[in-house]
Design an enzyme around this catalytic site. Structure first.
Site, short mmCIF file in Angstrom:
data_model
loop_
_atom_site.label_atom_id
_atom_site.label_comp_id
_atom_site.label_asym_id
_atom_site.label_seq_id
_atom_site.Cartn_x
_atom_site.Cartn_y
_atom_site.Cartn_z
N TYR A 37 0.87 -1.19 0.00
CA TYR A 37 0.00 0.00 0.00
C TYR A 37 0.89 1.22 0.00
CZ TYR A 37 -3.43 3.47 1.61
OH TYR A 37 -4.23 4.57 1.74
N ASP A 91 9.28 2.85 -0.43
CA ASP A 91 8.26 3.48 0.40
C ASP A 91 8.55 3.06 1.84
OD1 ASP A 91 6.09 4.23 1.86
OD2 ASP A 91 4.60 3.55 0.40
N LYS A 134 4.54 9.10 8.67
CA LYS A 134 4.21 8.49 9.97
C LYS A 134 5.13 8.92 11.11
CE LYS A 134 1.57 4.75 8.02
NZ LYS A 134 0.29 4.29 8.37
C1 LIG Z 1 3.82 2.13 3.23
C2 LIG Z 1 2.83 3.26 3.20
N1 LIG Z 1 2.94 4.20 2.25
C3 LIG Z 1 2.12 5.24 2.19
C4 LIG Z 1 1.12 5.40 3.10
C5 LIG Z 1 0.23 6.60 3.02
O1 LIG Z 1 0.49 7.45 4.09
P1 LIG Z 1 -0.62 8.49 4.59
O2 LIG Z 1 -1.72 7.67 5.19
O3 LIG Z 1 0.11 9.35 5.59
O4 LIG Z 1 -1.06 9.25 3.40
C6 LIG Z 1 0.94 4.44 4.11
C7 LIG Z 1 -0.12 4.52 5.14
O5 LIG Z 1 -1.14 5.01 5.07
C8 LIG Z 1 1.83 3.34 4.15
O6 LIG Z 1 1.71 2.39 5.07
N1 LIG Z 2 -2.13 0.58 6.79
C1 LIG Z 2 -2.49 1.95 6.46
C2 LIG Z 2 -1.24 2.69 6.50
O1 LIG Z 2 -0.21 2.20 6.86
C3 LIG Z 2 -3.56 2.42 7.34
C4 LIG Z 2 -3.82 3.91 7.34
C5 LIG Z 2 -5.19 4.22 6.84
O2 LIG Z 2 -5.58 3.67 5.82
O3 LIG Z 2 -5.89 5.04 7.46
#
Ligand SMILES: Cc1ncc(COP(=O)(O)O)c(C=O)c1O
Ligand SMILES: N[C@H](C=O)CCC(=O)O
Length: 448
Positions: free
Chosen positions: A147, A242, A288
């Site tokens: 993701y 990522d 994060k």
């Molecule tokens: C690996 C990874 N990349 C990108 C994102 C996107 O980050 P955000 O929710 O801060 O937009 C997330 C989590 O949501 C993630 O776990």
């Molecule tokens: N696993 C997702 C990010 O790491 C969860 C965050 C979200 O979708 O709100």
């Protein structure tokens, strides 16, 4: 055993009237764990939550990863208060941004230059734009179940929330955009080789979570990242890591510099930097933890690639809120806490005790459970096979997870409401918390 959450239920009814689905991120809904009202939390301190009905929980959600110090850590809180007192947003550069950029560069040497944004989504989205600008190519290779936020390009075969809710390929993403993404199974070098053979000259970047956090915690197999970097570079594509979850999660640095990363055999006596050079990316996306609990993202990488970004280069990226003083100062404070001696060893020790205890308890009760632990984070898949890729994660039993999740919640243990999400330890968790959690889990596993 059930505790009253009548106020959460009432608030959920109200929220549904005004907020789509009652939640501000789909992952927060309880759709995948039997539906109904999610718990509305009122306060968080250290390792604990208190909900609107006054129930207390031990928190392993950790806001999906950012809360590594524990909630309301005094040093981070003080930084946020001081930042607020100095004014929350300037729209000008500040010295704190330089301090923070330096800290990130020292911890992650592949970052020659960085840029701060507001979320992991923005960070990833921009690395893709920059890679396309630099290479003049358009296609991206990603791995199934990883993701990368909710920008159009990466909402293809996405794990985490999209997968939990059954929409790994989102509506609203034009087919023409989805065609720019090639998806390959994680940990599968021949499949990557085949994809790059086929699309080679069109591929701008291969993007990966170097340690997966979005279909459970999954390590790359030894040699996978080296092969990925070698194959990508062999066709002139960039490598994007990522590290939104992984940066500062396992050690003071990111996955690309983590000693626990399984690498292919290296020459005897190779230096640490030689060891990691073979898996160093061209661009890295962060988020994060680096915001200390406030909204943030950042991306960075090799100088000549980053210099594609405006105002130096033709790739545009901007942000009214980018580099806002509160997030930057919270991030600095968070990293100051994390670079103290023994921090990660403590997280790892507690996580190991908890993960091993859960596995032993499941075995005692005859419940198939695969626990993948990496440092202070782990995942629990209800299955008897190993989980090394998305297919194997999908094959884990979601209904059993849902039942386990509810049983734990009713015993005051807060997990993410999805079989794909990880458990995160924080500096605030104690041995007593782990004992209480293991006791709750033992009861839950016994009654599954
Ligand atoms: C690996 C990874 N990349 C990108 C994102 C996107 O980050 P955000 O929710 O801060 O937009 C997330 C989590 O949501 C993630 O776990
Ligand atoms: N696993 C997702 C990010 O790491 C969860 C965050 C979200 O979708 O709100």
């Amino acid at each position: 055993m059930s505790i009253s959450r009548s106020r959460s239920e009432q608030l959920y009814k109200e929220a549904l009237e005004h907020i789509v689905g009652g939640v501000n991120s789909p992952s927060r809904s309880f759709k995948a764990v039997g539906g109904g009202a999610p718990v509305f939390m009122k306060r968080a301190q250290g390792a604990y939550f208190w909900d609107e009905d006054g129930n207390k929980y031990i928190d392993y959600l950790a806001a999906y990863g950012p809360i590594i110090t524990g909630h309301a850590h005094p040093h981070v809180t003080q930084a946020i208060v001081e930042a607020a007192q100095d004014g929350t947003l300037y729209g000008t550069p500040t010295e704190h941004e330089i301090v923070f950029a330096r800290m990130l560069k020292e911890a992650i040497p592949s970052l020659d230059k960085v840029r701060f944004v507001n979320s992991g989504t923005e960070a990833v989205m921009t690395t893709i734009r920059v890679a396309r600008a630099y290479t003049g190519r358009s296609k991206i290779v990603k791995f199934a179940g990883c993701y990368h936020g909710h920008s159009d390009l990466v909402l293809v075969a996405a794990g985490s929330g999209p997968s939990t809710l059954g929409v790994p390929d989102s509506a609203g993403v034009p087919g023409s955009i989805a065609q720019e993404v090639i998806t390959v199974p994680f940990n599968d070098i021949p499949a990557l080789e085949e994809a790059l053979d086929r699309w080679g000259g069109d591929v701008a970047a291969v993007m990966v979570e170097p340690i997966v956090g979005n279909f459970g915690m999954v390590l790359p197999k030894p040699g996978f990242l080296e092969a990925l970097c070698r194959l990508a570079r062999g066709i002139g594509a960039l490598v994007i890591y990522d590290e939104v979850i992984t940066a500062f999660r396992f050690h003071y640095g990111s996955a690309q510099t983590y000693a626990g990363l399984p690498l292919a055999a290296v020459e005897p006596g190779a230096t640490t930097s030689a060891r990691f050079a073979a898996v160093e990316p061209d661009l890295t996306a962060l988020g994060k933890i680096i915001g200390g609990g406030l909204p943030i993202g950042a991306y960075g990488g090799r100088r000549e690639i980053m210099e594609q970004v405006a105002p130096l280069g033709p790739a545009y990226q901007a942000g009214t809120m980018a580099g806002n003083p509160a997030s930057i100062r919270a991030g600095i404070a968070c990293l100051q806490v994390l670079r103290q001696e023994g921090v990660y060893a403590g997280l790892e020790r507690l996580a190991a005790r908890l993960a091993d205890g859960l596995a032993a308890s499941a075995a005692r009760h005859g419940v198939p459970l695969t626990v993948n632990r990496i440092g202070g984070a782990f995942s629990t898949h209800f299955c008897s096979h190993p989980v090394t890729n998305y297919d194997e994660a999908q094959a884990a039993d979601g209904e059993v997870f849902a039942k386990f999740f509810r049983l734990m919640l009713d015993r005051g243990i807060c997990l993410a409401p999805s079989k794909y999400e990880a458990w995160f330890l924080t500096l605030a968790h104690t041995d007593d918390d782990v004992s209480e959690t293991l006791e709750a889990a033992d009861q839950a596993l016994r009654s599954l």
